[in-house]
Design an enzyme around this catalytic site. Structure first.
Site, PDB file in Angstrom:
ATOM      1  N   ARG A  47      -3.560  -8.079   0.484  1.00 37.47           N
ATOM      2  CA  ARG A  47      -2.121  -7.914   0.308  1.00 37.47           C
ATOM      3  C   ARG A  47      -1.346  -8.807   1.271  1.00 37.47           C
ATOM      4  NH1 ARG A  47      -1.121  -1.474   0.199  1.00 37.47           N
ATOM      5  NH2 ARG A  47       0.569  -2.139   1.584  1.00 37.47           N
ATOM      6  N   ARG A  91       5.919  -2.290   9.746  1.00 43.67           N
ATOM      7  CA  ARG A  91       5.693  -1.128   8.872  1.00 43.67           C
ATOM      8  C   ARG A  91       5.532   0.139   9.708  1.00 43.67           C
ATOM      9  NH1 ARG A  91       0.772  -3.487   5.574  1.00 43.67           N
ATOM     10  NH2 ARG A  91       0.578  -1.405   4.671  1.00 43.67           N
ATOM     11  N   LYS A 112      -4.448   6.758   2.381  1.00 49.88           N
ATOM     12  CA  LYS A 112      -3.804   7.488   1.270  1.00 49.88           C
ATOM     13  C   LYS A 112      -4.357   7.012  -0.082  1.00 49.88           C
ATOM     14  CE  LYS A 112       0.351   6.102   2.591  1.00 49.88           C
ATOM     15  NZ  LYS A 112       0.022   5.342   3.802  1.00 49.88           N
ATOM     16  N   ARG A 144      -8.576  -4.839   5.046  1.00 53.68           N
ATOM     17  CA  ARG A 144      -8.523  -4.315   3.660  1.00 53.68           C
ATOM     18  C   ARG A 144      -8.623  -5.440   2.625  1.00 53.68           C
ATOM     19  NH1 ARG A 144      -3.915  -0.307   2.210  1.00 53.68           N
ATOM     20  NH2 ARG A 144      -2.668  -1.900   3.237  1.00 53.68           N
ATOM     21  N   ARG A 148       9.270   8.769   1.199  1.00 55.16           N
ATOM     22  CA  ARG A 148       9.147   8.048   2.469  1.00 55.16           C
ATOM     23  C   ARG A 148      10.399   8.145   3.311  1.00 55.16           C
ATOM     24  NH1 ARG A 148       5.010   4.091   1.034  1.00 55.16           N
ATOM     25  NH2 ARG A 148       4.530   2.850   2.855  1.00 55.16           N
TER      26      ARG A 148
HETATM   27  P1  AP5 Z   1      -5.922   2.657   2.233  1.00 54.12           P
HETATM   28  O1  AP5 Z   1      -6.505   3.823   1.512  1.00 54.12           O
HETATM   29  O2  AP5 Z   1      -5.604   1.429   1.431  1.00 54.12           O
HETATM   30  O3  AP5 Z   1      -4.679   3.118   3.120  1.00 54.12           O
HETATM   31  P2  AP5 Z   1      -3.187   3.533   2.731  1.00 54.12           P
HETATM   32  O4  AP5 Z   1      -2.808   4.697   3.570  1.00 54.12           O
HETATM   33  O5  AP5 Z   1      -3.062   3.675   1.242  1.00 54.12           O
HETATM   34  O6  AP5 Z   1      -2.435   2.262   3.271  1.00 54.12           O
HETATM   35  P3  AP5 Z   1      -1.229   1.394   2.698  1.00 54.12           P
HETATM   36  O7  AP5 Z   1      -1.150   0.184   3.578  1.00 54.12           O
HETATM   37  O8  AP5 Z   1      -1.362   1.166   1.220  1.00 54.12           O
HETATM   38  O9  AP5 Z   1      -0.031   2.301   2.959  1.00 54.12           O
HETATM   39  P4  AP5 Z   1       1.414   1.867   3.037  1.00 54.12           P
HETATM   40  O10 AP5 Z   1       2.075   3.188   2.982  1.00 54.12           O
HETATM   41  O11 AP5 Z   1       1.786   1.045   4.195  1.00 54.12           O
HETATM   42  O12 AP5 Z   1       1.594   0.876   1.769  1.00 54.12           O
HETATM   43  P5  AP5 Z   1       2.271   1.064   0.344  1.00 54.12           P
HETATM   44  O13 AP5 Z   1       1.525   0.250  -0.621  1.00 54.12           O
HETATM   45  O14 AP5 Z   1       2.508   2.503   0.043  1.00 54.12           O
HETATM   46  O15 AP5 Z   1      -6.937   2.280   3.412  1.00 54.12           O
HETATM   47  C1  AP5 Z   1      -6.670   1.214   4.303  1.00 54.12           C
HETATM   48  C2  AP5 Z   1      -7.982   0.567   4.733  1.00 54.12           C
HETATM   49  O16 AP5 Z   1      -8.736   1.520   5.493  1.00 54.12           O
HETATM   50  C3  AP5 Z   1      -8.882   0.146   3.555  1.00 54.12           C
HETATM   51  O17 AP5 Z   1      -9.502  -1.067   3.872  1.00 54.12           O
HETATM   52  C4  AP5 Z   1      -9.919   1.283   3.446  1.00 54.12           C
HETATM   53  O18 AP5 Z   1     -11.168   0.827   2.940  1.00 54.12           O
HETATM   54  C5  AP5 Z   1     -10.026   1.733   4.899  1.00 54.12           C
HETATM   55  N1  AP5 Z   1     -10.324   3.147   5.041  1.00 54.12           N
HETATM   56  C6  AP5 Z   1      -9.804   4.180   4.311  1.00 54.12           C
HETATM   57  N2  AP5 Z   1     -10.299   5.357   4.732  1.00 54.12           N
HETATM   58  C7  AP5 Z   1     -11.146   5.060   5.749  1.00 54.12           C
HETATM   59  C8  AP5 Z   1     -11.977   5.862   6.614  1.00 54.12           C
HETATM   60  N3  AP5 Z   1     -12.001   7.207   6.518  1.00 54.12           N
HETATM   61  N4  AP5 Z   1     -12.706   5.216   7.562  1.00 54.12           N
HETATM   62  C9  AP5 Z   1     -12.667   3.867   7.682  1.00 54.12           C
HETATM   63  N5  AP5 Z   1     -11.928   3.057   6.903  1.00 54.12           N
HETATM   64  C10 AP5 Z   1     -11.158   3.657   5.954  1.00 54.12           C
HETATM   65  O19 AP5 Z   1       3.709   0.425   0.594  1.00 54.12           O
HETATM   66  C11 AP5 Z   1       3.876  -0.966   0.804  1.00 54.12           C
HETATM   67  C12 AP5 Z   1       5.358  -1.292   0.889  1.00 54.12           C
HETATM   68  O20 AP5 Z   1       6.020  -0.939  -0.349  1.00 54.12           O
HETATM   69  C13 AP5 Z   1       6.148  -0.528   1.970  1.00 54.12           C
HETATM   70  O21 AP5 Z   1       6.033  -1.163   3.226  1.00 54.12           O
HETATM   71  C14 AP5 Z   1       7.568  -0.566   1.388  1.00 54.12           C
HETATM   72  O22 AP5 Z   1       8.187  -1.823   1.599  1.00 54.12           O
HETATM   73  C15 AP5 Z   1       7.332  -0.416  -0.104  1.00 54.12           C
HETATM   74  N6  AP5 Z   1       7.337   0.999  -0.521  1.00 54.12           N
HETATM   75  C16 AP5 Z   1       6.274   1.724  -1.002  1.00 54.12           C
HETATM   76  N7  AP5 Z   1       6.637   2.981  -1.269  1.00 54.12           N
HETATM   77  C17 AP5 Z   1       7.968   3.075  -0.949  1.00 54.12           C
HETATM   78  C18 AP5 Z   1       8.900   4.143  -0.975  1.00 54.12           C
HETATM   79  N8  AP5 Z   1       8.553   5.382  -1.368  1.00 54.12           N
HETATM   80  N9  AP5 Z   1      10.162   3.882  -0.561  1.00 54.12           N
HETATM   81  C19 AP5 Z   1      10.531   2.650  -0.171  1.00 54.12           C
HETATM   82  N10 AP5 Z   1       9.700   1.587  -0.101  1.00 54.12           N
HETATM   83  C20 AP5 Z   1       8.417   1.812  -0.488  1.00 54.12           C
END
Ligand code: AP5
Length: 243
Positions: A182, A193, A32, A149, A107
């Site tokens: 992270r 997660r 994402k 990552r 979410r």
């Molecule tokens: P990346 O693009 O970083 O993936 P992502 O989908 O953004 O993954 P996240 O881990 O950030 O998502 P998340 O939803 O768990 O975390 P968030 O920060 O939102 O890519 C991942 C890796 O893959 C990278 O190394 C990249 O290089 C690689 N990659 C990408 N595309 C690729 C491809 N095509 N091929 C190969 N490799 C590839 O949330 C974290 C925490 O915050 C949550 O657990 C929760 O506690 C809290 N939180 C956040 N939002 C909310 C909400 N709305 N409500 C409540 N709690 C929340």
């Protein structure tokens, strides 16, 4: 979905095409953030990542950050009320008037209802329905993406030690700043997660599917190919929902 080149996409959409409000949905590590950064570069609209906003609060030691820190490191979700208010506040900034990419929000169904009924259409420009694109990657690919990552501490460019490593280990190709990992990118927290995603976020995907403002993009291909699939999905959906 058929394969389309970048120039064909522009021809399809027009040079002045703006996607409006777009939600990027999907499990942890599907890409994402990576894809949101590409859409920001292409369309000049902001990425709003609730994960990044929460991590910013933790880094500043704010009251909200103190509340969020423990929850995030356990792989659970921060309270809807906190996150909704954070997004409401962020959307009041002027840079969102032409559209925005919401990454990691909504979410829960509560967040989705809040977004649909309270934030998106009624209050903020552009007054276009939000579109949702869900990126899908098989479970067994995700662990490597999460544990591999690394993120630039300055420009936030996202790398992966297995598939997209920087030229020099630990150093950003673009600005020479150090890369960080992270705290929740461990196998143990990833498992939690994923459970949280299945229980609370999968219904959000179904919600937008049922509203007919939804497309899936295959995230198990190159970053560039995923980008094209997402742009195609947006163009298709915006055409379908343009009034
Ligand atoms: P990346 O693009 O970083 O993936 P992502 O989908 O953004 O993954 P996240 O881990 O950030 O998502 P998340 O939803 O768990 O975390 P968030 O920060 O939102 O890519 C991942 C890796 O893959 C990278 O190394 C990249 O290089 C690689 N990659 C990408 N595309 C690729 C491809 N095509 N091929 C190969 N490799 C590839 O949330 C974290 C925490 O915050 C949550 O657990 C929760 O506690 C809290 N939180 C956040 N939002 C909310 C909400 N709305 N409500 C409540 N709690 C929340």
């Amino acid at each position: 979905m058929t394969h389309t080149s970048e120039s064909n996409l522009t021809a399809l959409a027009g040079d002045d095409f703006l996607p409006g409000p777009v939600l990027l949905l999907g499990a942890p590590g599907v890409g994402k953030g990576t894809q949101a950064q590409l859409l920001v570069t292409k369309y000049g609209i902001p990425q709003i990542s609730t994960g990044d906003l929460l991590r910013g609060n933790i880094a500043r030691g704010s009251e909200l950050g103190l509340k969020a820190k423990e929850i995030m490191s356990s792989g659970h979700l921060v309270d809807d009320e906190i996150v909704n208010q954070m997004v409401l506040h962020r959307l009041q900034e002027k840079d969102t008037h032409r559209g925005y990419i919401l990454d990691g929000y909504p979410r829960t169904l509560e967040q989705a209802k809040y977004l649909d009924l309270t934030i998106a259409g009624p209050i903020f420009l552009p007054r276009l329905p939000v579109l949702a694109v869900s990126i899908v990657v098989p479970y067994d690919q995700l662990l490597e993406r999460i544990t591999g990552r690394r993120i630039c501490s300055t420009c936030k460019h996202i790398y992966n030690m297995f598939s997209n490593a920087p030229k020099v280990v630990g150093v950003c190709d673009f600005d020479g700043a150090s890369l960080m990992q992270r705290g929740d990118d461990t196998e143990a927290v990833f498992v939690e997660r994923m459970k949280t995603f299945e229980a609370q976020t999968a219904p959000v995907v179904a919600h937008y599917h049922d509203l007919g403002r939804f497309e899936e993009a295959d995230g198990n291909q190159s970053v560039e190919a995923v980008n094209i699939a997402i742009e195609q999905a947006i163009i298709k959906l915006r055409g379908a929902t343009r009034r």
